[in-house]
Each structure stands twice: as C-alpha cells, then as structure tokens.
Design an enzyme around this catalytic site. Sequence first.
Site, mmCIF file in Angstrom:
data_model
loop_
_atom_site.group_PDB
_atom_site.id
_atom_site.type_symbol
_atom_site.label_atom_id
_atom_site.label_comp_id
_atom_site.label_asym_id
_atom_site.label_seq_id
_atom_site.Cartn_x
_atom_site.Cartn_y
_atom_site.Cartn_z
ATOM 1 N N PRO A 292 79.977 57.589 103.162
ATOM 2 C CA PRO A 292 80.463 58.827 102.558
ATOM 3 C C PRO A 292 80.253 60.086 103.407
ATOM 4 C CG PRO A 292 78.500 58.027 101.415
ATOM 5 C CD PRO A 292 78.893 56.966 102.375
ATOM 6 N N LYS A 296 85.618 60.794 103.384
ATOM 7 C CA LYS A 296 86.971 60.296 103.676
ATOM 8 C C LYS A 296 87.498 59.226 102.720
ATOM 9 C CE LYS A 296 88.009 62.855 107.025
ATOM 10 N NZ LYS A 296 88.215 64.043 106.199
ATOM 11 N N TYR A 384 87.481 66.645 109.662
ATOM 12 C CA TYR A 384 86.971 66.898 108.309
ATOM 13 C C TYR A 384 88.087 67.399 107.392
ATOM 14 C CZ TYR A 384 83.419 67.981 104.786
ATOM 15 O OH TYR A 384 82.658 68.003 103.636
HETATM 16 P P1 RFL Z 1 87.815 52.486 93.102
HETATM 17 O O1 RFL Z 1 87.556 53.891 92.767
HETATM 18 O O2 RFL Z 1 86.632 51.594 93.334
HETATM 19 O O3 RFL Z 1 88.722 51.878 91.935
HETATM 20 C C1 RFL Z 1 89.000 50.501 91.835
HETATM 21 C C2 RFL Z 1 89.271 50.169 90.385
HETATM 22 O O4 RFL Z 1 89.605 48.780 90.276
HETATM 23 C C3 RFL Z 1 88.917 48.215 89.167
HETATM 24 N N1 RFL Z 1 88.758 46.763 89.395
HETATM 25 C C4 RFL Z 1 89.532 45.834 88.801
HETATM 26 N N2 RFL Z 1 90.550 45.941 87.932
HETATM 27 C C5 RFL Z 1 91.133 44.787 87.497
HETATM 28 N N3 RFL Z 1 90.717 43.539 87.908
HETATM 29 C C6 RFL Z 1 89.705 43.394 88.786
HETATM 30 N N4 RFL Z 1 89.316 42.174 89.177
HETATM 31 C C7 RFL Z 1 89.065 44.574 89.271
HETATM 32 N N5 RFL Z 1 88.041 44.808 90.136
HETATM 33 C C8 RFL Z 1 87.881 46.128 90.203
HETATM 34 C C9 RFL Z 1 87.595 48.959 89.127
HETATM 35 O O5 RFL Z 1 86.989 48.912 87.834
HETATM 36 C C10 RFL Z 1 88.040 50.386 89.505
HETATM 37 O O6 RFL Z 1 88.388 51.150 88.373
HETATM 38 O O7 RFL Z 1 88.739 52.336 94.390
HETATM 39 P P2 RFL Z 1 89.960 53.286 94.917
HETATM 40 O O8 RFL Z 1 90.894 53.597 93.810
HETATM 41 O O9 RFL Z 1 90.430 52.637 96.146
HETATM 42 O O10 RFL Z 1 89.241 54.677 95.290
HETATM 43 C C11 RFL Z 1 88.341 54.780 96.354
HETATM 44 C C12 RFL Z 1 87.317 55.876 96.078
HETATM 45 O O11 RFL Z 1 86.741 55.648 94.809
HETATM 46 C C13 RFL Z 1 86.222 55.915 97.145
HETATM 47 O O12 RFL Z 1 86.753 55.716 98.421
HETATM 48 C C14 RFL Z 1 85.470 57.260 97.146
HETATM 49 O O13 RFL Z 1 84.755 57.432 95.952
HETATM 50 C C15 RFL Z 1 84.505 57.321 98.330
HETATM 51 N N6 RFL Z 1 83.674 58.518 98.320
HETATM 52 C C16 RFL Z 1 84.157 59.726 98.794
HETATM 53 N N7 RFL Z 1 85.448 59.830 99.206
HETATM 54 C C17 RFL Z 1 85.948 61.042 99.595
HETATM 55 O O14 RFL Z 1 87.121 61.100 99.988
HETATM 56 N N8 RFL Z 1 85.200 62.206 99.567
HETATM 57 C C18 RFL Z 1 83.901 62.181 99.166
HETATM 58 O O15 RFL Z 1 83.280 63.235 99.086
HETATM 59 C C19 RFL Z 1 83.324 60.896 98.782
HETATM 60 N N9 RFL Z 1 82.051 60.815 98.359
HETATM 61 C C20 RFL Z 1 82.357 58.441 97.864
HETATM 62 C C21 RFL Z 1 81.568 59.611 97.899
HETATM 63 C C22 RFL Z 1 81.832 57.247 97.350
HETATM 64 C C23 RFL Z 1 80.540 57.208 96.893
HETATM 65 N N10 RFL Z 1 80.062 55.986 96.352
HETATM 66 C C24 RFL Z 1 79.343 55.872 95.158
HETATM 67 C C25 RFL Z 1 80.527 54.725 96.900
HETATM 68 C C26 RFL Z 1 80.265 59.586 97.467
HETATM 69 C C27 RFL Z 1 79.736 58.393 96.989
HETATM 70 C C28 RFL Z 1 78.287 58.396 96.567
HETATM 71 C C1 PHB Z 2 79.988 64.704 97.003
HETATM 72 O O1 PHB Z 2 79.766 63.738 96.251
HETATM 73 O O2 PHB Z 2 80.052 65.858 96.572
HETATM 74 C C2 PHB Z 2 80.154 64.462 98.456
HETATM 75 C C3 PHB Z 2 79.930 63.202 98.962
HETATM 76 C C4 PHB Z 2 80.070 62.982 100.328
HETATM 77 C C5 PHB Z 2 80.416 64.046 101.166
HETATM 78 C C6 PHB Z 2 80.656 65.295 100.646
HETATM 79 C C7 PHB Z 2 80.522 65.511 99.273
HETATM 80 O O3 PHB Z 2 80.539 63.844 102.503
#
Ligand code: RFL
Ligand code: PHB
Length: 389
Positions: A292, A296, A384
């Site tokens: 993260p 991206k 970024y």
């Molecule tokens: P998701 O969000 O994981 O959604 C996938 C969905 O599919 C469902 N699913 C199923 N449904 C039917 N049948 C199955 N067998 C299934 N298996 C799974 C799930 O329940 C879910 O609802 O993937 P998607 O849509 O590709 O989105 C990706 C984003 O969620 C992810 O890349 C970001 O959250 C990453 N990320 C960040 N990205 C940014 O661009 N900017 C950020 O600041 C940022 N910060 C982060 C992040 C991810 C984090 N974590 C927890 C991994 C910060 C964190 C802490």
């Molecule tokens: C956020 O969750 O706010 C977040 C996560 C990763 C980043 C920036 C912001 O790089």
Amino acid sequence: MRTQVAIIGSGPAGLLLGALLHKAGIDAVILERKDRDYVLSRIRAGVLEQGAVDLITSVGVDTRLKAEGLPHAGFSMGFANRRLRIDLAGLTGQHVTVYGQTEITRDLMDARLAHGLTTVYNAEDVALHDFDSAKPRVTYVEGGVTHEIVCDFIAGCDGFHGISRASVPSGAISLFEKVYPFGWLGLLADVPPCDHELIYANHPRGFALCSMRSPTRSRYYVQVGADEDVAAWSDTRFWDELRRRLDPEAAAAVTTGPSIEKSIAPLRSFVAEPLRFGRLFLAGDAAHIVPPTGAKGLNLAASDVHYLAEGLREYYRDNSEAGINAYSARALDRIWKAERFSWTLTMLLHRFDSMNPFEQRMQEADFRYLENSRAAQTTIAENYIGLPF
Ligand code: RFL
Ligand code: PHB
C-alpha cells in the site's frame, strides 16, 4: 439467468466495471460472496489519482466525491526526524484526492440500486465453467438453491483470495510474487489529522503513515512484524508507537482517541500474467497486489476496468475483438509500472531486519539525494499522481 457479462466480486473493480458497462448499454450481473454491510465495513484505500476520479465522474457517481473529497497538492516523507515535502502540484500540475474506498463502494452500490441493476449478495460456492468456450457459465448457491448464469464473458473482480484466478489451469498462468517480512497495523479514529497532508515516515523503529478520511477522521499506520497479533496492540500502545516514529512537530500534533477499527494488512507484491483466459478476464486485486505504500491498489483496479470496459464496448458496439485482445497487454504495462513504484517506495520507507549496514547507508543516501534533486522528486510525484491511462 442470462447476461452479457457476469462480474465476480463487488469491490471497487467489480462495481466500477458494472457502472462503465451500464453506461455503455451492456448488461451485467454482479455476484458477491459477502453481504453489503460486510463489504462496506472493510477499511482500505484512501488516495485517488485524477484518472480514477475522472472515471467515477464519467459514470455520474461523483456527487459526494466532489463535495467531500479532499484535494491534496503534496505529501511529506520523514527520515531521521527531517521532513521532505513532495510538491505534487508544483512538480506535475496535478493533485490527488483523499476519499475513502468505503465511500466509493457505497456510492457505486447506491447508484446500482437506483438504476435497478442486479447484484447478488451472499452468493456462495461461485464456480466458473466453460470460459474456454463461446458459452461460459457461472453457478452459485443462494439460500441453499443452486443458480446458473449463462453469459458471453466473465470478469473476475473477486480480489486476491477469489475464485476466478484459482479457476485458471496452473499451466496457463504465470505468477510473480514478493512477500515483505512485515505488515501494516492500521487504526481509524474520529480525531483531526496531525497535518493537512499525508506523512510517510521512515524511522529506526519502523515505518509510520499519517493519513486521513476527512478533517475529523484520521487513519494511521505503523509497520509491525508479519506475524504480529492485533490483540497485542491496545490503542494506547499504538498511539505511543506512532508518536515515537514521527518527527517532533508531527508527533506533538497527533490527537489521540478511541479506535473505530484496527487491523493488520500483510505487504505483498504480486502479478498474474496474462489477464485473459478465453472468455475470462481478471481485473483488480484478483490479478495483482501492490504494497500500500504507493497508494496504487484501488487506482490500478480503476485503470484495469477502464481498459476492459473499452474492450467490451468495442466488442458489442463495433463488432471488434481488438480491444479485448489488447486488454491483458495494455493493463499489464501500467500494472508493472505501478508495481515498480510501489516496490521502490516500500524499500525506501521501511526498515528491514535483514538490512546490512551497507544497505542501510544506501537507504539514507537515497533519501538525501531525493532531498536535493528536483528530478528525483518529480519521478516520485509523477508516479504518485498516477501514470496516464
Ligand atoms: P476487493 O476490494 O478485494 O474486492 C473483491 C470482492 O470480491 C469478493 N469475493 C467474491 N465474490 C464472489 N465469489 C467469490 N469466490 C469471492 N471471493 C471474493 C470479496 O468479498 C470482495 O467484495 O478487490 P478489488 O475490487 O480488485 O479492489 C482492490 C482494492 O480493494 C485494493 O487494491 C485497495 O484497497 C488497495 N489499497 C489502496 N489502494 C489505493 O489505490 N490507495 C490506497 O491508499 C490504498 N490503501 C489498500 C490501502 C489496501 C489495504 N489493505 C487492507 C489490503 C490500504 C490498505 C491497508
Ligand atoms: C490510507 O489508508 O489512507 C492510505 C493507505 C496507503 C497510502 C496512503 C493512504 O499509501
């Protein structure tokens, strides 16, 4: 049931693809394993590139984003108690927007509901069939009853642990992976942020990030061991550790308060190639993971589904397969560049137990070079704010 595109997963990738296809007059059904509230309870991304904002705007789901999203013209990096501001606006003429993934998901879900589009929540045992033929099918169980969807295409938008990528025969897919020896412990609290912009800090005790969701809601992270237990982290321990890792000015500005959510995310870089298998496409976290640090993940999900929706639009409107044939290569080109950026920032900002004194000096030299080089700062800034798509 019959539809043109069966979308697996209602995260940002699946929902945004559904909205783009609806705008193009293409019929789609979304199957989601969890319920709506569960999906909305996941606290994840916070930073949007302008390209992602433009896409959300293009499907008319930008009312709250425009009203509540916070434009950020820069962010800071901390190192050895010094702070370096990356002037995104000055270096690139652009900014990013802080608006939570939870809110985007809610907005897209509400728009789907308002348009009467079908999302099946609590879809169990989703299984993909015959995607190497012209008549793929998806089966699932809802309320104990098995259902079948016959479709033209399947979009696997079901995240890293989903069924779509796992349904591809292992000989047809190549996987590239790097697992980092640490995770991020995140805390969400209704307290004002310690600064009006994000601060990414490299400290001898480990990385820390000060982020936000609004002027009254903060999101903070600290680097922890890969097998750390969240139960070992009281709020007090978290706040103390966070402040130790920030420069004195930022530490003094931290307002503490009870956590609303606290969780640990492992850090991983991962890419699957290709992204198309007959009539199955992978998009978003189903296809790739970035640590993260570069913010991206969500933004890549947006660019993937933009390319995929364009390809499907060409297929139905122009009777051309050129777009869907090009999807995998177009998306992977941008994915690998975002992987490179996320990996670079992760290596610059975290402490690795395995780092020897030479590697430690390299990290310090990297930072000092960045402090004095507009070219190096521009490289960080243009990645970024997001490479074009
Ligand atoms: P998701 O969000 O994981 O959604 C996938 C969905 O599919 C469902 N699913 C199923 N449904 C039917 N049948 C199955 N067998 C299934 N298996 C799974 C799930 O329940 C879910 O609802 O993937 P998607 O849509 O590709 O989105 C990706 C984003 O969620 C992810 O890349 C970001 O959250 C990453 N990320 C960040 N990205 C940014 O661009 N900017 C950020 O600041 C940022 N910060 C982060 C992040 C991810 C984090 N974590 C927890 C991994 C910060 C964190 C802490
Ligand atoms: C956020 O969750 O706010 C977040 C996560 C990763 C980043 C920036 C912001 O790089």
